[in-house]
Design an enzyme around this catalytic site. Structure first.
Site, PDB file in Angstrom:
ATOM      1  N   SER A 175      -1.298  -3.575  16.145  1.00 36.88           N
ATOM      2  CA  SER A 175      -0.879  -3.387  14.747  1.00 36.88           C
ATOM      3  C   SER A 175      -0.903  -1.911  14.375  1.00 36.88           C
ATOM      4  O   SER A 175      -0.039  -1.440  13.619  1.00 36.88           O
ATOM      5  CB  SER A 175      -1.755  -4.203  13.799  1.00 36.88           C
ATOM      6  OG  SER A 175      -3.100  -3.810  13.854  1.00 36.88           O
ATOM      7  N   ASP A 176      -1.845  -1.167  14.895  1.00 34.15           N
ATOM      8  CA  ASP A 176      -1.892   0.278  14.643  1.00 34.15           C
ATOM      9  C   ASP A 176      -0.676   0.979  15.238  1.00 34.15           C
ATOM     10  O   ASP A 176       0.037   1.724  14.554  1.00 34.15           O
ATOM     11  CB  ASP A 176      -3.166   0.884  15.238  1.00 34.15           C
ATOM     12  CG  ASP A 176      -4.389   0.661  14.366  1.00 34.15           C
ATOM     13  OD1 ASP A 176      -4.233   0.590  13.136  1.00 34.15           O
ATOM     14  OD2 ASP A 176      -5.493   0.568  14.916  1.00 34.15           O
TER      15      ASP A 176
END
Length: 423
Positions: A175-176
């Protein structure tokens, strides 16, 4: 700053584009690292005590590797954004910047008077990108969002893990890095519009959105069947055989034998399943993927991985090894594509993970991360500050330069808002 990222005419793709990086943790910095690798000049704004990642150490050499690798080839301006003079410096710098990227909690930059609406009056062509856990809209906008939470909230964790129901997060902080990629895509698109004379843009990217947007197979499965998708281990949601198998030497390979490769797979494995109606079509093989996997596993266990992969590749059957991290940093395919770059000057035998866009075979990642406040004096001079004014700002604790940072990295704390995407 210099770059080796070149287009066909030898010029960097983003030559002349200046990016103001007001980020921390991973999502925002990864976005600006992509832009830097594409040739942009990136200036990182840091609190006087430095980005928190400078204090995070990995390995016996006790170097701040997470920071060094994600902030390579950026400038560093150390400034206290809580002070009025510090905010004015950032505002002035924004007027000479095409792109600003920040990843603090929703509203944090506006409370400092540095939000998009605050800056676009004087910077109508500014491309402003905000990256946060849940974005600037919706009932979750004020919730803290980190990689683990985003993986769970987006549905990814519900379909990641073993078939016995044991959930797992993705091994990489998807997700980062995904939010960083979406941010870079949005910035590049907005830059095209801005340079066409149609004004700047506000780009709002959320970690949770970034992962949920990748749920194409799973959403299709749910919409078609009405059944909640569950973890499948290494198996594919819509095709079989399409998973990992362990060979006689204990090593694992992955196999993706869809319809056109099915007959070739049977020949390589020397098995005849032509009369077994469970496996007569691609759909039937998918429905009966568990018994099919058992049959294939028995065959793969009779020879080592290299033997199987050589035979499968010769027959045109898609397959590959399950590599470890140690494997990939020395893999000849990745080395040929310059994906991993050794930065001997700064890290000795350590490795930089490059931006995976090959252009004319040129390397993309360049220099090391900057010393805290390395570029403070030069940037202030460009803004018109004379030596006396710079010295006064240093004395007042508004800005910092390398000689003013007496505290060690291990003692550093942040004076800027905490990044919304801190892991």
């Amino acid at each position: 700053m210099t770059t080796a990222t070149t287009a066909a005419n030898g010029s960097p793709f983003l030559e002349g584009v200046r990016v103001l990086d007001i980020t921390g943790a991973l999502a925002g910095p990864y976005c600006t690292t992509i832009l830097s690798d594409l040739g942009a000049e990136v200036v990182k704004i840091e609190p006087l005590t430095g980005d928190r990642m400078r204090a995070r150490r990995l390995g016996p050499d006790s170097k701040p590797l997470p920071f060094d690798l994600i902030h390579r080839d950026k400038g560093s301006l150390a400034v206290d954004m809580k002070s009025a003079e510090g905010r004015e410096i950032v505002r002035e710098l924004a007027t000479r910047t095409e792109v600003l990227v920040e990843n603090f909690r929703a509203g944090a930059m506006s409370r400092l008077g540095l939000g998009y609406d605050d800056l676009r009056v004087d910077c109508p062509d500014l491309v402003y990108c905000s990256i946060s856990g849940f974005g600037q809209l919706g009932p979750m906008r004020d919730a803290k969002g980190i990689d683990l939470i985003a993986q769970a909230y987006s549905g990814l964790m519900s379909v990641t893990g073993s078939t016995d129901g044991q959930l797992a997060k993705a091994g990489f902080p998807v997700s980062d890095v995904g939010a960083g990629m979406w941010g870079a895509i949005g910035v590049l698109a907005a830059l095209l519009r801005a340079r066409a004379g149609k004004g700047g843009a506000y780009i709002d990217v959320a970690l949770a959105d970034s992962v949920a947007a990748w749920s194409l197979w799973e959403v299709a499965d749910f919409v078609a069947t009405g059944v909640e998708p569950a973890p499948l281990g290494t198996a594919h949601r819509l095709a079989a055989p399409y998973e990992a198998f362990t060979c006689s030497d204990g090593n694992t390979l992955v196999l993706g034998a869809v319809d056109r490769a099915w007959a070739a797979l049977c020949r390589v494995l020397d098995i005849d399943l032509s009369d077994d109606m469970r496996f007569a079509t691609e759909y039937e093989r998918f429905v009966h993927r568990a018994p099919l996997a058992e049959i294939l596993q028995q065959r793969f266990a009779t020879a080592d991985r290299e033997q199987w992969m050589a035979a499968l590749r010769d027959a045109g059957v898609p397959c590959g090894p399950v590599n470890s991290i140690g494997d990939i940093v020395t893999d000849q395919q990745f080395l040929a594509r310059n994906l991993f770059v050794h930065d001997e000057e700064r890290h000795g035998e350590k490795t930089i993970v490059n931006t995976p866009i090959v252009s004319d075979g040129a390397p993309r990642a360049r220099g090391a991360a900057p010393e805290l406040g390395r570029d403070t004096a030069a940037i202030l001079t460009q803004l018109g500050y004379d030596e006396q004014r710079v010295a006064a700002l240093v004395a007042a604790g508004v800005v910092g330069m390398p000689s003013t940072h007496a505290a060690s990295d291990a003692e550093a704390t942040t004076e800027a808002p905490t990044p919304a995407t801190a892991r």
